[in-house]
Design a protein around this motif. Structure first.
Motif, PDB file in Angstrom:
ATOM      1  N   TRP A   1      -4.817   4.922  -4.257  1.00 25.23           N
ATOM      2  CA  TRP A   1      -3.708   4.675  -5.165  1.00 25.23           C
ATOM      3  C   TRP A   1      -3.451   5.926  -5.998  1.00 25.23           C
ATOM      4  O   TRP A   1      -4.388   6.590  -6.465  1.00 25.23           O
ATOM      5  CB  TRP A   1      -4.024   3.513  -6.090  1.00 25.23           C
ATOM      6  CG  TRP A   1      -4.203   2.191  -5.398  1.00 25.23           C
ATOM      7  CD1 TRP A   1      -4.177   1.958  -4.050  1.00 25.23           C
ATOM      8  CD2 TRP A   1      -4.447   0.928  -6.029  1.00 25.23           C
ATOM      9  NE1 TRP A   1      -4.381   0.636  -3.794  1.00 25.23           N
ATOM     10  CE2 TRP A   1      -4.543  -0.032  -4.999  1.00 25.23           C
ATOM     11  CE3 TRP A   1      -4.586   0.513  -7.332  1.00 25.23           C
ATOM     12  CZ2 TRP A   1      -4.794  -1.377  -5.255  1.00 25.23           C
ATOM     13  CZ3 TRP A   1      -4.819  -0.820  -7.598  1.00 25.23           C
ATOM     14  CH2 TRP A   1      -4.923  -1.763  -6.577  1.00 25.23           C
ATOM     15  N   VAL A   2      -2.180   6.232  -6.198  1.00 22.55           N
ATOM     16  CA  VAL A   2      -1.812   7.392  -7.011  1.00 22.55           C
ATOM     17  C   VAL A   2      -1.347   6.987  -8.404  1.00 22.55           C
ATOM     18  O   VAL A   2      -1.051   7.849  -9.232  1.00 22.55           O
ATOM     19  CB  VAL A   2      -0.709   8.217  -6.311  1.00 22.55           C
ATOM     20  CG1 VAL A   2      -1.201   8.760  -4.989  1.00 22.55           C
ATOM     21  CG2 VAL A   2       0.564   7.394  -6.127  1.00 22.55           C
TER      22      VAL A   2
ATOM     23  N   GLY B  62       0.706   4.026  -3.024  1.00 19.01           N
ATOM     24  CA  GLY B  62       0.405   5.407  -2.681  1.00 19.01           C
ATOM     25  C   GLY B  62       1.518   6.373  -3.002  1.00 19.01           C
ATOM     26  O   GLY B  62       1.413   7.568  -2.685  1.00 19.01           O
ATOM     27  N   THR B  63       2.603   5.883  -3.639  1.00 21.48           N
ATOM     28  CA  THR B  63       3.766   6.732  -3.919  1.00 21.48           C
ATOM     29  C   THR B  63       4.130   6.761  -5.398  1.00 21.48           C
ATOM     30  O   THR B  63       4.428   7.824  -5.945  1.00 21.48           O
ATOM     31  CB  THR B  63       4.977   6.259  -3.103  1.00 21.48           C
ATOM     32  OG1 THR B  63       4.634   6.193  -1.724  1.00 21.48           O
ATOM     33  CG2 THR B  63       6.154   7.205  -3.277  1.00 21.48           C
TER      34      THR B  63
ATOM     35  N   GLN C 288     -11.798   1.358  -5.587  1.00 28.08           N
ATOM     36  CA  GLN C 288     -10.404   1.678  -5.906  1.00 28.08           C
ATOM     37  C   GLN C 288     -10.118   1.457  -7.381  1.00 28.08           C
ATOM     38  O   GLN C 288      -9.457   2.279  -8.043  1.00 28.08           O
ATOM     39  CB  GLN C 288      -9.471   0.809  -5.048  1.00 28.08           C
ATOM     40  CG  GLN C 288      -8.037   1.264  -4.988  1.00 28.08           C
ATOM     41  CD  GLN C 288      -7.820   2.498  -4.149  1.00 28.08           C
ATOM     42  OE1 GLN C 288      -7.798   3.597  -4.690  1.00 28.08           O
ATOM     43  NE2 GLN C 288      -7.632   2.318  -2.851  1.00 28.08           N
TER      44      GLN C 288
ATOM     45  N   THR D  39      -6.218   5.292   1.893  1.00 24.47           N
ATOM     46  CA  THR D  39      -4.921   5.466   1.224  1.00 24.47           C
ATOM     47  C   THR D  39      -5.137   5.225  -0.270  1.00 24.47           C
ATOM     48  O   THR D  39      -4.898   4.134  -0.790  1.00 24.47           O
ATOM     49  CB  THR D  39      -3.865   4.492   1.774  1.00 24.47           C
ATOM     50  OG1 THR D  39      -3.822   4.587   3.195  1.00 24.47           O
ATOM     51  CG2 THR D  39      -2.490   4.809   1.193  1.00 24.47           C
TER      52      THR D  39
ATOM     53  N   LEU E  55       0.829  -1.205   0.000  1.00 16.75           N
ATOM     54  CA  LEU E  55       0.000   0.000   0.000  1.00 16.75           C
ATOM     55  C   LEU E  55       0.862   1.254   0.000  1.00 16.75           C
ATOM     56  O   LEU E  55       0.496   2.269  -0.620  1.00 16.75           O
ATOM     57  CB  LEU E  55      -0.917  -0.021   1.223  1.00 16.75           C
ATOM     58  CG  LEU E  55      -2.123   0.932   1.193  1.00 16.75           C
ATOM     59  CD1 LEU E  55      -2.966   0.681  -0.043  1.00 16.75           C
ATOM     60  CD2 LEU E  55      -2.955   0.777   2.457  1.00 16.75           C
ATOM     61  N   ARG E  56       2.001   1.197   0.680  1.00 16.32           N
ATOM     62  CA  ARG E  56       2.936   2.316   0.662  1.00 16.32           C
ATOM     63  C   ARG E  56       3.443   2.551  -0.772  1.00 16.32           C
ATOM     64  O   ARG E  56       3.544   3.701  -1.229  1.00 16.32           O
ATOM     65  CB  ARG E  56       4.096   2.010   1.602  1.00 16.32           C
ATOM     66  CG  ARG E  56       5.356   2.838   1.409  1.00 16.32           C
ATOM     67  CD  ARG E  56       5.164   4.271   1.785  1.00 16.32           C
ATOM     68  NE  ARG E  56       6.432   4.996   1.757  1.00 16.32           N
ATOM     69  CZ  ARG E  56       6.530   6.302   1.662  1.00 16.32           C
ATOM     70  NH1 ARG E  56       5.429   7.037   1.595  1.00 16.32           N
ATOM     71  NH2 ARG E  56       7.705   6.892   1.647  1.00 16.32           N
TER      72      ARG E  56
END
Length: 517
Positions: A395-396, A368-369, A427, A393, A364-365
């Protein structure tokens, strides 16, 4: 005094009448007006000027057209043949610069065309009776040679290489009759830039070292299914190598082989160690020197289970310019994912399938980056849960074009399974650039009640694959799939996800779809 002017006038009138008679009898000799004479003078003046630079003959025009059509694919070239004679000649030349002969039986009918068009590439595939000696005599202008499953011996390969000294690309796939002696013949081609050897039983270190030292222009080196476990390359010394693409696939290279090769090749851009399950490589083997990976953009460690997480982390930290990463089946952990998210900001393709040491938090980190991701595979065996779809969180990676999420455990986090599905559909509905989506799992259901209809926003979807659903699709869901996604071209259902009678319904409603099961 008064009679003279009258005589002159009469003579002038007579001359005028004679000129009119001549002009009527011969119109082509009529005198042009002064304005026309000036125009004609201008034309003559412009004609006297040197012409602009342009082809002076049809052959020159053919060369221009040849340069243009050389960028087209085969189907476009076949259409160009029908345009005109010039396009026909240029397109035929391009089509005949590469000959691929795929047959169990040999025929020499195409060899007569070599002298006419001057071929550059020949590929022989499964030609067990090929007359390689005649190929060596006729094909003397080769730039590229591909031999697939062709029983060529060392001396016959040497004959082709001797008669075609301009070969820069050589592909030897499953030519099991070749031995290490063939490497010495290849070493004589100092201009060689691309070499691929696949499924060769054994090569020795002296011949391979001579090959590397004799070919300073070698940029692409691929060794697949080649026994390298006995080669250490200690005799290579400090010979500088120009290798940009290095692929050692299923060859079990020892640590010393990898270390000595990487130490002498500082310009590597693509590095693959795929499916070397039994190669035990340490951090020192993969990082013999500092700064050797500053140019690398493509890293493939698929199924390298013997490389520990610490070595992978050090390797990722040394590659800030990574764009395509394949870590499927490796020991990468959350620390490696954190390094990918923070140090490798250019990553566009990432394969994390079947990685047993990553967790929901680390993934997930990453999601999200990494904003530039276009390809992502996070297939798993119930290790990753629905927590990665948590909307807190988001998603980007909104530029994703291909997403493969198979085996996600939808029963975790604990609570309502339907709620987990709602999170997933919410999502995924944000990824409006998706073109290829593969989804499935033992606990996965596709139901309208769970929010499946929210995925209607994926208007660019062209391929949809379903694997291992918990229950078969219902009638309402099937009708929804038929009407959704106007750009859809391919649909694949597996494990009886779609009842057989509904296949006919799909074909009737969307006849252009390619259906698979």
């Amino acid at each position: 005094m008064s009679s003279a002017p009258s005589k002159r006038g009469s003579s002038t009138q007579q001359q005028g009448r004679q000129q009119q008679i001549q002009q009527q009898s011969d119109p082509g000799k009529r005198q042009l007006p002064q304005k026309s004479l000036q125009h004609r003078t201008a034309e003559q003046t412009s004609a006297a000027l040197p012409p602009l630079a342009c082809p002076k003959s049809p052959f020159g025009i053919e060369e221009v057209v040849y340069e243009i059509v050389s960028y087209l694919d085969k189907s476009s070239l076949l259409n160009c043949i029908l345009v005109s004679k010039v396009f026909y000649c240029a397109s035929i030349r391009v089509l005949w610069t590469s000959v691929q002969w795929r047959n169990l039986a040999w025929t020499d009918s195409f060899l007569s065309e070599f002298d006419r068009y001057g071929h550059y590439t020949v590929e022989l595939h499964e030609n067990y009776t090929a007359d390689l000696e005649r190929v060596a005599r006729v094909c003397t202008n080769l730039r590229e040679l591909r031999l697939n499953w062709t029983p060529i011996a060392d001396e016959k390969l040497a004959g082709i290489l001797q008669t075609s000294p301009k070969i820069t690309s050589l592909f030897l796939h499953s030519c099991r009759a070749l031995t290490s002696i063939s490497l010495l013949h290849i070493a004589n081609h100092t201009a060689l830039k691309h070499l691929e050897i696949k499924n060769m039983i054994y090569i020795d270190e002296p011949s391979f070292v001579i090959l590397l030292k004799s070919c300073p222009l070698l940029e692409h080196l691929t060794l697949e299914d080649v026994r390298l476990d006995r080669i250490a390359l200690n005799s290579l010394g400090s010979t500088p190598l120009n290798i940009r693409t290095l692929a050692l696939t299923r060859s079990s290279p020892p640590g010393s082989f990898v270390r000595n090769l990487l130490r002498n090749a500082p310009m590597i851009k693509e590095f693959s160690m795929a499916r070397n399950v039994h190669s035990v490589l340490s951090k020192d083997d993969l990082l013999p020197l500092q700064g050797i990976y500053k140019h690398i953009s493509n890293l493939n460690l698929e199924s390298c289970k013997s490389i520990d997480g610490e070595a992978i982390l050090s390797l990722i930290n040394a590659c800030p310019g990574l764009e395509r990463v394949n870590m499927s089946g490796t020991s990468i952990d959350d620390a490696g994912l954190e390094s990918l998210a923070t140090h490798c900001t250019k990553v566009t393709s990432l394969n994390l399938a079947w990685c047993a040491h990553i967790t929901d938090e680390g993934l997930l980190r990453l999601l999200g980056t990494c904003t530039g991701l276009k390809f992502l595979d996070i297939s798993t065996l119930d290790i990753i849960s629905a927590a990665i779809f948590d909307m807190q969180t988001p998603w980007v990676c909104l530029q994703l074009e291909t997403l493969i999420i198979i085996g996600i455990n939808m029963t975790r986090p604990r609570g309502s399974i339907q709620r987990n599905h709602v999170m997933m559909f919410n999502q995924l509905s944000r990824l409006e650039s998706l073109q290829d989506l593969a989804i499935g799992g033992a606990n996965l259901v596709l139901e309208l009640e769970a929010g499946l209809d929210k995925m209607e926003k994926l208007g660019n979807l062209e391929s949809f694959r379903i694997k291992h659903l918990q229950t078969a699709l219902g009638e309402d869901e099937i009708r929804w799939l038929v009407e959704a996604w106007p750009k859809l071209k391919r649909v694949r259902f597996e494990s009886e996800s779609l009842p057989h009678p509904w296949f006919r319904y799909f074909r009737q409603q969307r006849p252009h779809l390619v259906l698979g099961s």
